[in-house]
Design a protein around this motif. Sequence first.
Motif, PDB file in Angstrom:
ATOM      1  N   VAL A 231       0.858  -1.189   0.000  1.00  0.00           N
ATOM      2  CA  VAL A 231       0.000   0.000   0.000  1.00  0.00           C
ATOM      3  C   VAL A 231       0.895   1.241   0.000  1.00  0.00           C
ATOM      4  N   ILE A 232       0.854   1.970  -1.098  1.00  0.00           N
ATOM      5  CA  ILE A 232       1.654   3.178  -1.251  1.00  0.00           C
ATOM      6  C   ILE A 232       1.038   4.316  -0.445  1.00  0.00           C
ATOM      7  N   SER A 233      -0.281   4.477  -0.568  1.00  0.00           N
ATOM      8  CA  SER A 233      -0.984   5.495   0.219  1.00  0.00           C
ATOM      9  C   SER A 233      -2.437   5.072   0.376  1.00  0.00           C
ATOM     10  N   GLY A 234      -3.108   5.671   1.340  1.00  0.00           N
ATOM     11  CA  GLY A 234      -4.511   5.362   1.583  1.00  0.00           C
ATOM     12  C   GLY A 234      -4.664   4.088   2.395  1.00  0.00           C
ATOM     13  N   SER A 235      -5.841   3.462   2.255  1.00  0.00           N
ATOM     14  CA  SER A 235      -6.166   2.257   3.022  1.00  0.00           C
ATOM     15  C   SER A 235      -6.867   1.250   2.124  1.00  0.00           C
TER      16      SER A 235
ATOM     17  N   PHE B 197     -10.115  -7.640  -2.268  1.00  0.00           N
ATOM     18  CA  PHE B 197      -9.675  -6.327  -1.809  1.00  0.00           C
ATOM     19  C   PHE B 197     -10.584  -5.239  -2.357  1.00  0.00           C
ATOM     20  N   ALA B 198     -10.607  -4.124  -1.619  1.00  0.00           N
ATOM     21  CA  ALA B 198     -11.383  -2.944  -1.979  1.00  0.00           C
ATOM     22  C   ALA B 198     -10.784  -1.759  -1.236  1.00  0.00           C
ATOM     23  N   ALA B 199     -11.054  -0.565  -1.713  1.00  0.00           N
ATOM     24  CA  ALA B 199     -10.666   0.612  -0.938  1.00  0.00           C
ATOM     25  C   ALA B 199     -11.373   0.505   0.411  1.00  0.00           C
ATOM     26  N   ALA B 200     -10.669   0.813   1.489  1.00  0.00           N
ATOM     27  CA  ALA B 200     -11.279   0.753   2.817  1.00  0.00           C
ATOM     28  C   ALA B 200     -12.413   1.781   2.889  1.00  0.00           C
TER      29      ALA B 200
ATOM     30  N   ALA C 117     -12.097   5.653   2.210  1.00  0.00           N
ATOM     31  CA  ALA C 117     -10.704   5.917   1.846  1.00  0.00           C
ATOM     32  C   ALA C 117     -10.447   5.628   0.375  1.00  0.00           C
ATOM     33  N   GLU C 118      -9.408   6.252  -0.125  1.00  0.00           N
ATOM     34  CA  GLU C 118      -8.850   5.905  -1.422  1.00  0.00           C
ATOM     35  C   GLU C 118      -7.677   4.977  -1.142  1.00  0.00           C
ATOM     36  N   ALA C 119      -7.155   4.332  -2.168  1.00  0.00           N
ATOM     37  CA  ALA C 119      -5.981   3.482  -1.985  1.00  0.00           C
ATOM     38  C   ALA C 119      -5.130   3.509  -3.247  1.00  0.00           C
ATOM     39  N   ASP C 120      -3.832   3.491  -3.047  1.00  0.00           N
ATOM     40  CA  ASP C 120      -2.852   3.401  -4.124  1.00  0.00           C
ATOM     41  C   ASP C 120      -1.980   2.197  -3.781  1.00  0.00           C
ATOM     42  N   VAL C 121      -2.023   1.158  -4.618  1.00  0.00           N
ATOM     43  CA  VAL C 121      -1.428  -0.123  -4.253  1.00  0.00           C
ATOM     44  C   VAL C 121      -0.560  -0.673  -5.384  1.00  0.00           C
ATOM     45  N   LEU C 122       0.597  -1.189  -5.019  1.00  0.00           N
ATOM     46  CA  LEU C 122       1.463  -1.903  -5.954  1.00  0.00           C
ATOM     47  C   LEU C 122       1.179  -3.394  -5.792  1.00  0.00           C
ATOM     48  N   PHE C 123       0.887  -4.076  -6.903  1.00  0.00           N
ATOM     49  CA  PHE C 123       0.629  -5.518  -6.917  1.00  0.00           C
ATOM     50  C   PHE C 123       1.759  -6.209  -7.666  1.00  0.00           C
ATOM     51  N   VAL C 124       2.189  -7.355  -7.156  1.00  0.00           N
ATOM     52  CA  VAL C 124       3.182  -8.188  -7.831  1.00  0.00           C
ATOM     53  C   VAL C 124       2.713  -9.633  -7.733  1.00  0.00           C
ATOM     54  N   PHE C 125       2.808 -10.357  -8.841  1.00  0.00           N
ATOM     55  CA  PHE C 125       2.522 -11.792  -8.879  1.00  0.00           C
ATOM     56  C   PHE C 125       3.828 -12.508  -9.173  1.00  0.00           C
ATOM     57  N   ALA C 126       4.155 -13.477  -8.319  1.00  0.00           N
ATOM     58  CA  ALA C 126       5.376 -14.243  -8.533  1.00  0.00           C
ATOM     59  C   ALA C 126       5.079 -15.723  -8.302  1.00  0.00           C
TER      60      ALA C 126
END
Length: 183
Positions: free
Chosen positions: A80-84, A112-115, A118-127
Amino acid sequence: MTQTTTQTTPDASMTTTPAQAVLTRHADAETCADPSSVMTLLADSDTPGSGFTSYRSTFAKGAVGAPAHFHTRATELFFVISGSLQVLVGEEVTVLEAGDFLAVPPHTPHAFAAAPGAEADVLFVFAPGLNRFDYLRLLGRVMRGEADPKEIAESAERFDNHYVDSPAWRAALKISAGSADRA
């Protein structure tokens, strides 16, 4: 950009294997938008040098995100970069705040959803990665009414995205919707 990696083999001989760095400039990144979020596509598993998939999503207040689902082949990482961000992991619902990190292993239901509020800015990675950019593009088209939602169900195996029912997640979304109505 090239990086050299040195590995020691069991017989103590040395081998050198060049690895390629992955760089995606913000100005060059493709974006996909739907009514409540914008996804910035960073690297897919077919990107040279990448064995992962990564994208960044910004969610508006009240954005629903993804329903309960699991992956059979990849761990999904959230930062989570910012928000919730409200998340389901298994049957537990919690809120991730700015700076929080979550790794969801294969076969674990999650959503998942914005809390609430709140807004949310999220980095996702699949490995390991799996070419998922076409899936993200499809989601945007469905959300905008440009594609049939059946296409998502039909693509479950191709994109390793398997939807499940989660009473815990439905209850959390209902509470969130009630919170938004009172705001």
